[in-house]
Every structure is written in C-alpha cells, then in structure tokens.
Design an enzyme around this catalytic site. Structure first.
Site, PDB file in Angstrom:
ATOM      1  N   PRO A  90       0.944  -1.359  -0.313  1.00 25.98           N
ATOM      2  CA  PRO A  90      -0.245  -0.228   0.127  1.00 25.98           C
ATOM      3  C   PRO A  90       0.763   1.579  -0.014  1.00 25.98           C
ATOM      4  CG  PRO A  90      -0.805  -2.202   2.072  1.00 25.98           C
ATOM      5  CD  PRO A  90       0.805  -1.942   1.361  1.00 25.98           C
ATOM      6  N   GLU A 117       2.213  -8.371   8.500  1.00 24.61           N
ATOM      7  CA  GLU A 117       2.015  -7.288   8.845  1.00 24.61           C
ATOM      8  C   GLU A 117       3.278  -6.356   7.358  1.00 24.61           C
ATOM      9  OE1 GLU A 117      -0.619  -6.348  10.670  1.00 24.61           O
ATOM     10  OE2 GLU A 117      -0.090  -8.289  11.186  1.00 24.61           O
ATOM     11  N   ARG A 155      -1.655  -7.454 -22.222  1.00 24.04           N
ATOM     12  CA  ARG A 155      -2.291  -7.077 -22.574  1.00 24.04           C
ATOM     13  C   ARG A 155      -1.402  -5.744 -23.448  1.00 24.04           C
ATOM     14  NH1 ARG A 155      -5.675  -2.874 -21.389  1.00 24.04           N
ATOM     15  NH2 ARG A 155      -7.448  -3.536 -22.804  1.00 24.04           N
ATOM     16  N   ASP A 170      -8.695   1.801 -26.008  1.00 26.52           N
ATOM     17  CA  ASP A 170      -9.505   1.644 -24.946  1.00 26.52           C
ATOM     18  C   ASP A 170      -9.446   3.296 -23.574  1.00 26.52           C
ATOM     19  OD1 ASP A 170      -8.962  -1.477 -24.482  1.00 26.52           O
ATOM     20  OD2 ASP A 170      -6.601  -0.521 -23.287  1.00 26.52           O
TER      21      ASP A 170
END
Ligand code: 4GX
Length: 254
Positions: A90, A117, A155, A170
């Site tokens: 994160p 953790e 992709r 896209d």
C-alpha cells in the site's frame, strides 16, 4: 516476457492465469508466468517464513532469509541478472496505465507478494526496485494486486490482444473515459440503442462518441482533463457540456 512471482500461496494464481487472454498469451509463448513458493527457500526445520517484529508489537513479519535465498536461485538461473523487482504494497507508487505500459517493455520481471504485517525492510532496500500499490485500501496479501498488475501488463505486450480488440481504443489510451457501447438488438425490452449509432454516418458517430467520452470524463473524473491533449473542437464541446451541466444544477436547486 517472463514473470517470476514469489508467493506463499502459488495456488491462488491457478485460476486467473489459466483462462481467457492470459491463457492464450502463455500458449502463444508471448508470456511465461512462473510462480515460486517462498516457503521452499526457508532453511529452518519447520520451513517457517515469518517471525515476531523486532521492537515488539502485534502481528508477524516475513523474514529476509527465504527471500534472499530465492533471489540467489533466480540469479543463478538467469546468469546473474534478474531485472526489475516489484513489491506489492500500500505504500508503493500508484499503479496506472502508464506504469503498465512501461513495465510491458521489460524482458523479465519479478513480483514479490508479501503477507502478514509486511516484509523485513532489508528485502525492500536490497532486492526491490519498484514498490507498487494498486489503490488506497488494505488487502490481506500481495497476491491479488500481483494478478492485477500482471493482467494490465500482459495486455500491453504486442500480440496478446487480438487484432480487433486493440489496446489503443481503450479508456485511458487517450486519457479520457470510454464512450458507451451498444450491440444488437436495436430495441431490448423497450430500451433503445441511440439512433445515431444506427445511422451509418461515420463522422457523426465519431463526434458523438468523442462527446460522450468528454461528458463522462467531465462528470466522473474531471481531474483527468488536465492531462489530455484536447483539440479545438473538444474544448468547444467541453464548454458547451459545462454550461449544460451548470444550468441543470441551477434548475434542480430552484
Ligand atoms: N496495493 N497489501 C501487501 C503485505 C505487505 C505490507 C508491506 C509488503 C510490505 C496492497 C495494495 C495491499 C496488503 C499487499 C499488505 N507486503 N498491495 N501486504 N493496496 O494492500 O498493493
């Protein structure tokens, strides 16, 4: 491209990588995905990979040993070099389409999936070159984020998508959100396909789609508009749309 994924749960990758486009990419030798079980490189008696944090506190931390050992193995296998090493976390750099495109140019990638953790800081300092986050929320491990990253990279490798389903059409290729798509039947349960898409007038259809893209981006992600190259026509349309939205708001507040 070859991607080595270091994980405590290799089984988690079996589903997502063995279907549809990623499956075909591997069959066509455009992509090779190799999962490595970190636990196989633990040298202690019970093959543990985590320990309590130095300094105390709750939870467990993945230790350096199995991961460093795993890297020695990868280096031996590849004649010294391993290329870029990604850790999912994160605290990492936000993952974007641009980032995916950049990574798709690499010949080899290693992705480290942490659990608990987190991972001993020395792994990050010595082995990792890229820390990536897929968004501001906390997951139970790095496996799902790794799948997201692999999918987005795969992709963008030339030949992975069919010729008709081009990556260049896209959303985000041009920096705008996509316009709405429709297919047959023309009327379904009374809900109609916009008339213009059935008109066969290619220039009008192009204009309508561009307008829809601009409208959606303005309504949902206005911050994206600062980054895109807009034509004179786009700017005119945007101004018009802004005025329409403004007067709609005004009417609603009356
Ligand atoms: N985008 N997680 C990783 C364990 C961990 C913590 C620190 C290494 C360092 C996440 C995300 C994410 C949860 C994956 C914690 N590993 N990863 N994990 N959001 O939430 O990428």
């Amino acid at each position: 491209m070859r991607i080595d994924i270091l994980t405590l749960f290799p089984g988690m990758f079996e589903g997502p990588f063995n279907h549809s486009i990623l499956k075909r990419a591997q069959e066509n030798m455009l992509l090779q995905i190799n999962t490595i079980n970190i636990r196989d490189f633990s040298k202690n008696k019970h093959h543990t990979v985590d320990d309590t944090p130095c300094g105390g506190g709750a939870g467990m931390v993945m230790g350096p040993e199995p991961l460093f050992e795993c890297f020695d193995y990868l280096q031996e296998q590849n004649g010294g070099q391993v290329g870029r090493v990604i850790m999912m976390c994160p605290q990492g750099e936000p993952f974007t389409q641009e980032y995916a495109k950049e990574l798709a140019k690499e010949e080899n990638l290693v992705i480290v999936c942490g659990h608990y953790e987190g991972i001993d800081e020395r792994v990050r300092e010595v082995l990792v070159t890229d820390e990536i986050s897929i968004g501001d929320y906390v997951l139970t491990g790095g496996e799902l984020p790794a799948m997201v990253v692999v999918d987005a990279i795969a992709r963008m490798i030339p030949g992975v998508l069919g010729e008709t389903a081009s990556a260049e059409e896209d959303s985000f290729y041009n920096g705008l959100l996509e316009y709405p798509h429709y297919t047959k039947p023309r009327v379904y349960r009374g809900y109609e396909v916009p008339e213009i898409l059935l008109s066969g007038h290619h220039e009008n259809i192009r204009k309508w789609r561009r307008r829809q893209s601009l409208l959606r981006t303005l309504e949902r992600r206005p911050e994206l508009l600062k980054e895109v190259e807009l034509t004179k026509e786009d700017k005119k349309v945007l101004l018009e749309l802004q005025q329409q939205l403004q007067s709609l708001k005004f009417e609603n507040n009356k």
